[in-house]
Design a protein around this motif. Structure first.
Motif, PDB file in Angstrom:
ATOM      1  N   PRO A   1       0.810  -1.231   0.000  1.00 18.92           N
ATOM      2  CA  PRO A   1       0.000   0.000   0.000  1.00 18.92           C
ATOM      3  C   PRO A   1       0.836   1.269   0.000  1.00 18.92           C
ATOM      4  O   PRO A   1       0.424   2.290  -0.571  1.00 18.92           O
ATOM      5  CB  PRO A   1      -0.826  -0.144   1.284  1.00 18.92           C
ATOM      6  N   ASP A   2       2.018   1.243   0.622  1.00 16.23           N
ATOM      7  CA  ASP A   2       2.875   2.433   0.636  1.00 16.23           C
ATOM      8  C   ASP A   2       3.351   2.801  -0.765  1.00 16.23           C
ATOM      9  O   ASP A   2       3.419   3.989  -1.115  1.00 16.23           O
ATOM     10  CB  ASP A   2       4.090   2.195   1.544  1.00 16.23           C
ATOM     11  N   TRP A   3       3.709   1.801  -1.585  1.00 16.76           N
ATOM     12  CA  TRP A   3       4.119   2.080  -2.961  1.00 16.76           C
ATOM     13  C   TRP A   3       2.966   2.709  -3.745  1.00 16.76           C
ATOM     14  O   TRP A   3       3.159   3.661  -4.506  1.00 16.76           O
ATOM     15  CB  TRP A   3       4.571   0.797  -3.651  1.00 16.76           C
ATOM     16  N   ILE A   4       1.773   2.170  -3.578  1.00 18.37           N
ATOM     17  CA  ILE A   4       0.612   2.699  -4.305  1.00 18.37           C
ATOM     18  C   ILE A   4       0.313   4.127  -3.857  1.00 18.37           C
ATOM     19  O   ILE A   4       0.051   5.016  -4.676  1.00 18.37           O
ATOM     20  CB  ILE A   4      -0.610   1.787  -4.092  1.00 18.37           C
ATOM     21  N   LYS A   5       0.363   4.370  -2.549  1.00 20.61           N
ATOM     22  CA  LYS A   5       0.123   5.707  -2.017  1.00 20.61           C
ATOM     23  C   LYS A   5       1.125   6.706  -2.584  1.00 20.61           C
ATOM     24  O   LYS A   5       0.753   7.805  -3.031  1.00 20.61           O
ATOM     25  CB  LYS A   5       0.211   5.681  -0.492  1.00 20.61           C
ATOM     26  N   THR A   6       2.398   6.328  -2.586  1.00 22.62           N
ATOM     27  CA  THR A   6       3.442   7.216  -3.108  1.00 22.62           C
ATOM     28  C   THR A   6       3.238   7.487  -4.595  1.00 22.62           C
ATOM     29  O   THR A   6       3.369   8.640  -5.060  1.00 22.62           O
ATOM     30  CB  THR A   6       4.826   6.596  -2.879  1.00 22.62           C
TER      31      THR A   6
ATOM     32  N   LYS B   1       0.469   7.443  -6.298  1.00 20.42           N
ATOM     33  CA  LYS B   1      -0.680   8.332  -6.483  1.00 20.42           C
ATOM     34  C   LYS B   1      -0.317   9.778  -6.164  1.00 20.42           C
ATOM     35  O   LYS B   1      -0.747  10.713  -6.858  1.00 20.42           O
ATOM     36  CB  LYS B   1      -1.840   7.859  -5.616  1.00 20.42           C
ATOM     37  N   GLN B   2       0.488   9.966  -5.131  1.00 25.24           N
ATOM     38  CA  GLN B   2       0.914  11.320  -4.779  1.00 25.24           C
ATOM     39  C   GLN B   2       1.790  11.917  -5.876  1.00 25.24           C
ATOM     40  O   GLN B   2       1.625  13.090  -6.251  1.00 25.24           O
ATOM     41  CB  GLN B   2       1.674  11.293  -3.451  1.00 25.24           C
ATOM     42  N   LEU B   3       2.698  11.134  -6.410  1.00 26.48           N
ATOM     43  CA  LEU B   3       3.644  11.640  -7.401  1.00 26.48           C
ATOM     44  C   LEU B   3       2.991  11.919  -8.752  1.00 26.48           C
ATOM     45  O   LEU B   3       3.522  12.711  -9.538  1.00 26.48           O
ATOM     46  CB  LEU B   3       4.789  10.642  -7.586  1.00 26.48           C
ATOM     47  N   THR B   4       1.869  11.275  -9.042  1.00 23.92           N
ATOM     48  CA  THR B   4       1.215  11.457 -10.344  1.00 23.92           C
ATOM     49  C   THR B   4      -0.049  12.303 -10.268  1.00 23.92           C
ATOM     50  O   THR B   4      -0.708  12.511 -11.281  1.00 23.92           O
ATOM     51  CB  THR B   4       0.859  10.086 -10.950  1.00 23.92           C
ATOM     52  N   ALA B   5      -0.348  12.801  -9.072  1.00 21.14           N
ATOM     53  CA  ALA B   5      -1.600  13.552  -8.894  1.00 21.14           C
ATOM     54  C   ALA B   5      -1.682  14.777  -9.796  1.00 21.14           C
ATOM     55  O   ALA B   5      -2.756  15.125 -10.302  1.00 21.14           O
ATOM     56  CB  ALA B   5      -1.757  13.964  -7.430  1.00 21.14           C
ATOM     57  N   GLY B   6      -0.541  15.429 -10.029  1.00 21.11           N
ATOM     58  CA  GLY B   6      -0.542  16.648 -10.832  1.00 21.11           C
ATOM     59  C   GLY B   6      -0.309  16.430 -12.310  1.00 21.11           C
ATOM     60  O   GLY B   6      -0.279  17.401 -13.085  1.00 21.11           O
TER      61      GLY B   6
ATOM     62  N   GLY C   1       0.875   3.409 -14.294  1.00 13.27           N
ATOM     63  CA  GLY C   1       1.911   3.623 -15.282  1.00 13.27           C
ATOM     64  C   GLY C   1       3.231   3.997 -14.644  1.00 13.27           C
ATOM     65  O   GLY C   1       4.306   3.576 -15.104  1.00 13.27           O
ATOM     66  N   TYR C   2       3.161   4.792 -13.581  1.00  3.36           N
ATOM     67  CA  TYR C   2       4.377   5.155 -12.854  1.00  3.36           C
ATOM     68  C   TYR C   2       5.045   3.907 -12.280  1.00  3.36           C
ATOM     69  O   TYR C   2       6.256   3.717 -12.422  1.00  3.36           O
ATOM     70  CB  TYR C   2       4.054   6.142 -11.736  1.00  3.36           C
ATOM     71  N   LEU C   3       4.249   3.056 -11.644  1.00  3.37           N
ATOM     72  CA  LEU C   3       4.813   1.835 -11.048  1.00  3.37           C
ATOM     73  C   LEU C   3       5.357   0.893 -12.114  1.00  3.37           C
ATOM     74  O   LEU C   3       6.389   0.245 -11.914  1.00  3.37           O
ATOM     75  CB  LEU C   3       3.750   1.130 -10.204  1.00  3.37           C
ATOM     76  N   ASP C   4       4.675   0.818 -13.241  1.00  2.00           N
ATOM     77  CA  ASP C   4       5.181  -0.005 -14.340  1.00  2.00           C
ATOM     78  C   ASP C   4       6.546   0.492 -14.807  1.00  2.00           C
ATOM     79  O   ASP C   4       7.440  -0.297 -15.137  1.00  2.00           O
ATOM     80  CB  ASP C   4       4.195   0.002 -15.506  1.00  2.00           C
ATOM     81  N   GLY C   5       6.710   1.823 -14.822  1.00  2.00           N
ATOM     82  CA  GLY C   5       7.989   2.396 -15.212  1.00  2.00           C
ATOM     83  C   GLY C   5       9.094   2.074 -14.212  1.00  2.00           C
ATOM     84  O   GLY C   5      10.232   1.792 -14.601  1.00  2.00           O
ATOM     85  N   VAL C   6       8.757   2.112 -12.929  1.00  4.59           N
ATOM     86  CA  VAL C   6       9.729   1.745 -11.896  1.00  4.59           C
ATOM     87  C   VAL C   6      10.167   0.292 -12.078  1.00  4.59           C
ATOM     88  O   VAL C   6      11.357  -0.034 -12.002  1.00  4.59           O
ATOM     89  CB  VAL C   6       9.122   1.959 -10.490  1.00  4.59           C
ATOM     90  N   ALA C   7       9.189  -0.572 -12.327  1.00  2.80           N
ATOM     91  CA  ALA C   7       9.511  -1.995 -12.520  1.00  2.80           C
ATOM     92  C   ALA C   7      10.397  -2.204 -13.741  1.00  2.80           C
ATOM     93  O   ALA C   7      11.351  -2.994 -13.704  1.00  2.80           O
ATOM     94  CB  ALA C   7       8.221  -2.799 -12.636  1.00  2.80           C
TER      95      ALA C   7
END
Length: 263
Positions: A193-198, A200-205, A212-218
């Motif tokens: 849940p912490d990864w998902i929360k982070t 969402k915060q980073l892509t909110a704007g 998509g952000y998490l896919d890029g990290v992976a």
């Protein structure tokens, strides 16, 4: 495969969410009595009740902050009074950080040292004698790949997880003669849940494409090109708790989808 864990007693810190909760569920599925420790009373109580109902095992909830001496004392005493001691200890409680060495204040360094290292020290010191009296057991430390392959933005996390890895090695040497096996696990990317929360915060704007952000990290870090589920990591922990891993002593295992870049 029968892992021979039925009826054992396991303490899991950080046990109400993410990896810790998945480990508790994996152990409960094997018939293990689980003691979940976490700071949020309502959440740890509710998750313990859910595990008990789902897996038909006893599941206790202990609300405590293991980064403090008072918190570890509470957990040790509760386990002693309720069960006589544990057969398994999973030192999992932890959190990511975000800072630079130049700017991070002393109290932030101390807080993470207490959470990642001193919690394991105090619980090992307090629970190992009870474990020995029961004939032995298993202690596992959840560290991180960042203990050996650091990320630039979390020097405190990197440093304290490296210390946890070394503590695990030292504790193993002390306890192996008491039939207590101590090992360390260094996970890579795990979808908590912490990864998902982070994300969402980073892509909110920028449109909110957190997936998509998490896919890029992976894609950037893991040759397997995806995050692990908490359950995938938990499966490895459960195996290490069993007699199937009876010759695994004092080791560090990387469960990282190929992220580690060295041998």
């Amino acid at each position: 495969m029968d892992l021979g864990l039925k009826g054992k007693v396991a303490v899991v810190t950080g046990g109400s969410v993410g990896i810790g909760l998945a480990i508790a569920e994996g152990l409960a599925a094997e018939g293990v009595v689980v003691v979940l420790a976490a700071r949020d009373f309502e959440r740890v109580r509710d998750e313990a009740a859910r595990i008990a109902a789902t897996y038909r095992v006893r599941a206790d909830a202990v609300a405590c902050d293991v980064s403090t001496r008072e918190g570890t004392d509470t957990l040790i005493e509760t386990v002693k009074m309720s069960h006589g001691g544990p057969d398994i200890l999973i030192n999992n409680a932890g959190a990511g950080s975000n800072e630079t060495v130049a700017e991070a204040p002393d109290d932030k360094w101390q807080a993470y040292w207490d959470l990642h290292v001193m919690a394991a020290v105090r619980l090992g010191r307090g629970l190992a004698p009870l474990m020995k009296a029961r004939g032995g057991g298993v202690i596992l430390h959840n560290a991180s790949i960042c203990a050996v392959q650091p990320l630039w933005y979390e020097p405190i996390y990197n440093t304290t997880k490296a210390a946890l890895m070394m503590f695990s090695k030292c504790l193993s040497a002390e306890l192996v003669g008491d039939n207590i096996r101590v090992n360390c696990v260094n996970p890579g990317l795990v979808l908590t849940p912490d990864w998902i929360k982070t994300a969402k915060q980073l892509t909110a704007g920028t449109g909110g494409d957190w997936q998509g952000y998490l896919d890029g990290v992976a894609r950037e870090f893991a040759p397997i090109k995806r995050f692990a589920t908490p359950a995938e990591l938990a499966n490895f922990f459960v195996f290490l708790c069993s007699e199937r891993a009876s010759y695994s002593v004092g080791s560090t295992y990387f469960v990282d989808g190929g992220w580690l870049r060295t041998v």
